[in-house]
Structures are given as structure tokens and as C-alpha cells.
Design a protein around this motif. Sequence first.
Motif, PDB file in Angstrom:
ATOM      1  N   VAL A 112       5.474  -1.726   1.827  1.00  9.79           N
ATOM      2  CA  VAL A 112       4.179  -1.101   1.514  1.00  9.79           C
ATOM      3  C   VAL A 112       3.230  -2.151   0.934  1.00  9.79           C
ATOM      4  O   VAL A 112       2.078  -2.296   1.369  1.00  9.79           O
ATOM      5  CB  VAL A 112       4.389   0.083   0.545  1.00  9.79           C
ATOM      6  CG1 VAL A 112       3.076   0.531  -0.072  1.00  9.79           C
ATOM      7  CG2 VAL A 112       5.048   1.253   1.293  1.00  9.79           C
ATOM      8  N   THR A 113       3.713  -2.908  -0.030  1.00 14.04           N
ATOM      9  CA  THR A 113       2.864  -3.949  -0.620  1.00 14.04           C
ATOM     10  C   THR A 113       2.533  -5.033   0.399  1.00 14.04           C
ATOM     11  O   THR A 113       1.417  -5.560   0.414  1.00 14.04           O
ATOM     12  CB  THR A 113       3.561  -4.552  -1.858  1.00 14.04           C
ATOM     13  OG1 THR A 113       3.756  -3.490  -2.794  1.00 14.04           O
ATOM     14  CG2 THR A 113       2.722  -5.625  -2.512  1.00 14.04           C
ATOM     15  N   ALA A 114       3.486  -5.362   1.272  1.00  9.95           N
ATOM     16  CA  ALA A 114       3.224  -6.382   2.299  1.00  9.95           C
ATOM     17  C   ALA A 114       2.073  -5.948   3.219  1.00  9.95           C
ATOM     18  O   ALA A 114       1.213  -6.753   3.589  1.00  9.95           O
ATOM     19  CB  ALA A 114       4.488  -6.633   3.121  1.00  9.95           C
ATOM     20  N   LEU A 115       2.040  -4.668   3.574  1.00  6.77           N
ATOM     21  CA  LEU A 115       0.964  -4.158   4.443  1.00  6.77           C
ATOM     22  C   LEU A 115      -0.380  -4.189   3.723  1.00  6.77           C
ATOM     23  O   LEU A 115      -1.405  -4.591   4.297  1.00  6.77           O
ATOM     24  CB  LEU A 115       1.301  -2.728   4.885  1.00  6.77           C
ATOM     25  CG  LEU A 115       2.435  -2.633   5.913  1.00  6.77           C
ATOM     26  CD1 LEU A 115       3.038  -1.230   5.934  1.00  6.77           C
ATOM     27  CD2 LEU A 115       1.923  -3.002   7.305  1.00  6.77           C
ATOM     28  N   ILE A 116      -0.382  -3.775   2.463  1.00  9.63           N
ATOM     29  CA  ILE A 116      -1.638  -3.765   1.692  1.00  9.63           C
ATOM     30  C   ILE A 116      -2.139  -5.198   1.491  1.00  9.63           C
ATOM     31  O   ILE A 116      -3.335  -5.481   1.640  1.00  9.63           O
ATOM     32  CB  ILE A 116      -1.414  -3.031   0.348  1.00  9.63           C
ATOM     33  CG1 ILE A 116      -1.203  -1.536   0.640  1.00  9.63           C
ATOM     34  CG2 ILE A 116      -2.581  -3.264  -0.600  1.00  9.63           C
ATOM     35  CD1 ILE A 116      -0.735  -0.726  -0.540  1.00  9.63           C
ATOM     36  N   ASP A 117      -1.229  -6.123   1.201  1.00  9.12           N
ATOM     37  CA  ASP A 117      -1.632  -7.526   1.031  1.00  9.12           C
ATOM     38  C   ASP A 117      -2.246  -8.070   2.321  1.00  9.12           C
ATOM     39  O   ASP A 117      -3.229  -8.816   2.282  1.00  9.12           O
ATOM     40  CB  ASP A 117      -0.425  -8.389   0.638  1.00  9.12           C
ATOM     41  CG  ASP A 117       0.025  -8.146  -0.800  1.00  9.12           C
ATOM     42  OD1 ASP A 117      -0.718  -7.461  -1.541  1.00  9.12           O
ATOM     43  OD2 ASP A 117       1.116  -8.622  -1.177  1.00  9.12           O
TER      44      ASP A 117
ATOM     45  N   GLU B  95       8.612  -9.603   4.720  1.00  8.02           N
ATOM     46  CA  GLU B  95       7.995 -10.822   5.249  1.00  8.02           C
ATOM     47  C   GLU B  95       7.595 -10.638   6.729  1.00  8.02           C
ATOM     48  O   GLU B  95       6.486 -10.998   7.143  1.00  8.02           O
ATOM     49  CB  GLU B  95       8.972 -11.996   5.116  1.00  8.02           C
ATOM     50  CG  GLU B  95       8.360 -13.323   5.527  1.00  8.02           C
ATOM     51  CD  GLU B  95       9.381 -14.471   5.522  1.00  8.02           C
ATOM     52  OE1 GLU B  95      10.598 -14.195   5.442  1.00  8.02           O
ATOM     53  OE2 GLU B  95       8.940 -15.612   5.608  1.00  8.02           O
ATOM     54  N   ILE B  96       8.496 -10.054   7.508  1.00 12.58           N
ATOM     55  CA  ILE B  96       8.203  -9.811   8.931  1.00 12.58           C
ATOM     56  C   ILE B  96       7.032  -8.829   9.067  1.00 12.58           C
ATOM     57  O   ILE B  96       6.084  -9.060   9.825  1.00 12.58           O
ATOM     58  CB  ILE B  96       9.463  -9.261   9.648  1.00 12.58           C
ATOM     59  CG1 ILE B  96      10.539 -10.350   9.732  1.00 12.58           C
ATOM     60  CG2 ILE B  96       9.106  -8.724  11.032  1.00 12.58           C
ATOM     61  CD1 ILE B  96      11.892  -9.836  10.213  1.00 12.58           C
ATOM     62  N   THR B  97       7.101  -7.738   8.316  1.00 13.57           N
ATOM     63  CA  THR B  97       6.037  -6.728   8.403  1.00 13.57           C
ATOM     64  C   THR B  97       4.693  -7.320   7.980  1.00 13.57           C
ATOM     65  O   THR B  97       3.660  -7.054   8.604  1.00 13.57           O
ATOM     66  CB  THR B  97       6.408  -5.509   7.529  1.00 13.57           C
ATOM     67  OG1 THR B  97       7.593  -4.930   8.083  1.00 13.57           O
ATOM     68  CG2 THR B  97       5.304  -4.472   7.509  1.00 13.57           C
ATOM     69  N   GLY B  98       4.695  -8.155   6.939  1.00 15.43           N
ATOM     70  CA  GLY B  98       3.449  -8.770   6.482  1.00 15.43           C
ATOM     71  C   GLY B  98       2.858  -9.692   7.537  1.00 15.43           C
ATOM     72  O   GLY B  98       1.636  -9.683   7.785  1.00 15.43           O
ATOM     73  N   ALA B  99       3.707 -10.497   8.187  1.00 14.86           N
ATOM     74  CA  ALA B  99       3.217 -11.427   9.217  1.00 14.86           C
ATOM     75  C   ALA B  99       2.684 -10.658  10.428  1.00 14.86           C
ATOM     76  O   ALA B  99       1.625 -10.986  10.987  1.00 14.86           O
ATOM     77  CB  ALA B  99       4.343 -12.369   9.648  1.00 14.86           C
ATOM     78  N   ALA B 100       3.412  -9.611  10.835  1.00 12.42           N
ATOM     79  CA  ALA B 100       2.975  -8.801  11.978  1.00 12.42           C
ATOM     80  C   ALA B 100       1.659  -8.099  11.656  1.00 12.42           C
ATOM     81  O   ALA B 100       0.739  -8.045  12.476  1.00 12.42           O
ATOM     82  CB  ALA B 100       4.049  -7.772  12.332  1.00 12.42           C
TER      83      ALA B 100
END
Length: 451
Positions: A135-140, A99-104
Amino acid sequence: MSRLVIDNAAVSTVDDAGTEYVGGHVVVEGERIVALGEGPAPREPGDAYLDAAGCLVTPGLVNTHHHLYQWATRGYAQDATLFEWLVTLYPVWGRLDAEITGAAAAAGIGRLALTGCTTVADHHYVFPRDGGDQVTALIDAANRIGPRLHLVRGSMDRGVSLGGLPPDRIVEDTESALLATEAAIRAHHDASANARIQIAVGPCSPFSVTRELMTGAAELARRTGVRLHTHLAETLDEQEQCQREFGRTPVEYAEELGWLGPDVWLGHGIHLNAEAIGRIGATDTGVAHCPTSNGRLGAGLAPVAELLAAGVGVGLGADGAASNESGGLAEEMHQALLLARLRGGPTALSARQALWMATAGGARCLGRAADLGSLRVGALADLAVWRLDGFAHAGIADPVAALVFGPPAPLHLLLVGGKTVVADNELRTADDAELAEALRKASSRLAEGRS
Ligand SMILES: [Zn+2]
């Protein structure tokens, strides 16, 4: 298929001949460029039309080295060397989750897009054991905001107990790191010419991983046909450690491990002697130059003019926002120009060479030069339309000089594969306030140590 005509603009194609048009046009159909040239555009009924008078059209910028998760950890260790900075930040990064990685990443890619970036190479190497699917958070996040993502699945297998810098809980064992990297390649790598998502293999740096991980990574990348990336020759501390432990310079060590070649690009490349520059050039290895980060950490002045003279494909990188709190890409052209001239005088780097590194040079680092990094008929329609008619830029006769020497220019339009990501200098794919709120939460969760 829908067509967009961009007319009345200065155009810097950054093709092999350096072709430029004073009052030209670019026509986009679907995801590719179908016409460009001097004078008014050929038009067809039903074309969408953009009058770009006062603007400069360039290829979309390619960011060859970044760590998007760091957008949530800016402002730490403000006066530290690289090694001190890492020791301060590793425990904070140990609390990363998807969640943090996706928001950043969403906020970081949004900022990059607003500075002309259409492709970002993100080197992600911190995988805490309970961190979820980053990995999926970054791609999303990339799919949501719009730029293409070259996700470098990074890794570290040498924690404190093995003489490394990171705490043991954020490193993986060698075999798990390689297996997880292969799984990311199998699940997400798209080898197509118009790929939006590619995966590369990226052990963090020779001083944070074992020899087995470096050689295993090279074997994995070559077996699966993907590219290799790592940090190299960033600081004198690293050079001293390399000499002490391996009896070699970082470039000699990389070459011994199979880590020089046309499928490799290296982050930083600052402390390089003439012999190292010659080996990098002779092996067609790419280099990601990150001038702001190098200045922030006082790491040194990279020999960019010497690398370019040796024929090296040098790209630009914003680097992670923990060592470049600004996180924009267009400004790296400006910084590259200044740093190269501090090292080598006023002829060391021109504005056009800086633009080349930010576009064609970057595409070469990422193996995408056939489709990205220059404006040509048949190339993917990743392009930036910069406004140079405001009082911040008006009166500078040479538009490329206005873009590189001048203040950051607003974007009239940013296209990725023909799709609008930025228009009228606003992100059109996400809401600014939502990005800011998610980022604020992510940063405070990391700072407070809550999970
Ligand atoms: Zn980096």
C-alpha cells in the motif's frame, strides 16, 4: 501565488453544458483554475505564459480501473480467456512484494501521465503473506510521478481450498482482509476536496471472495465514508458461475449484498441485460468501461450506449497491463468509440461522449465531480494540453475528433493541481531510464521466481 496563462488554444471544458472555445484561454493560480473563456487571456504582470496555438485543452483524464502491479507481468497468457489467464498469472503474482509493486506502479503511472491521465484508481488485491507494505509502495509511486491516486484496497479470501481460483497463499482470511483495509483507510484516506490520495474498499470479484467479505466490505466502506469497487459482469463464465452458485445474475447478487448505490462503481459491466442496466441506472452506480482489456481477453462488447442512455456515470479504465499491454488512457477513448460502434452502429457513441467518459464520467465514478473532470472556475487545475498541429493531426478541423478519432496525440503540458507532470511530451517528475531499469528488474524477478 504563481499564475500560469494558457492562451490561443481550443478548449473543451466538458462542463454540464459541453462548453467549448475555438480560440480560448485557461488561467491557473496555485492548484485551481481562476479564469477561462473565449479570446485572449486576461494577463497580469509576472504571469507565466504558454502560447498553446494548435493545441486542445481538456480536463486531465481519469482512469477508473487499473491494477498497476501488472505493469511487471505483461505478455503472459496471450490467447487465454479471463479464467485461464487468471490461473496462469496468480502464481506469478504470488511473488509480488513492495519493491516490485513500487517499480511497476511508477512505470505504469508514468505511462498513464504521458497519455493525459491525472487521476488513477488502482485496484490492488494481491497481498502475498511475505510481500511487505505494498500500500505504501503504491502511494509513494503516485506521489513521485504526480497523478492523484484512488487506491482501492482489494482482497481475496476464497482460495483453491474454498473452491476459488487463486492459490491459498495469496488470499487473506476474511477478518484480516477487512482489518488491513480499515488500517489503510485510517492511515491514508484524505477526504479533502483537493485530496491527492484516497482509499476505497474493493474485494476482487464475487467469484474470488466470500459473501461475508462482500457484505463486510460494504459495511466498512459505509462506516468510514469511503467508496466501494469490484469487478462485475465481465465474462459469461462469471455469469454462469453466479447462476450456478447463487441462482442470480451478477447484478442481482451485487444488489442483494448491498453493492449497488451512488458510492459504488463497478469494473467492466459487460454482460448486462436490460433489467440490470435499469438497476444500475436507478441506483446511480458507476461503471468503469475498459475497452482494450475487454478486447484483449475477448470478454465481450459492453453496452455503453445503453448505460449512458440510462443515465449511468460511465468512466474509462485502462485495466491492468497484463490484459492491456499498452496501458495508456487516451487510447481508451478511441477504443471505446470503436467497440461501441461495433455493437451498436456509427451513432452508438460520439467523440464527445468518449471524452466525457474519460473525464467527467470518471470523476463521477470516483466521487470527485465537484472538483475534477471538467474545466470550470474553481475546479482543480488538472488539465491536459494536447498538440494537434503536427502532421499526425493537422487538417482535422474538429479538435475533439482529432483527439479521439486520430492517432495518440503528444502532450504539450499536463498539470495535476497546477503542477507540471509532463511538458513537451516528456515526463518531468522521473527519469525514463531509471523507471525502465527498475521495471526490467522487477519483471525478471517475477518471471524467474526469485524472491
Ligand atoms: Zn480489472
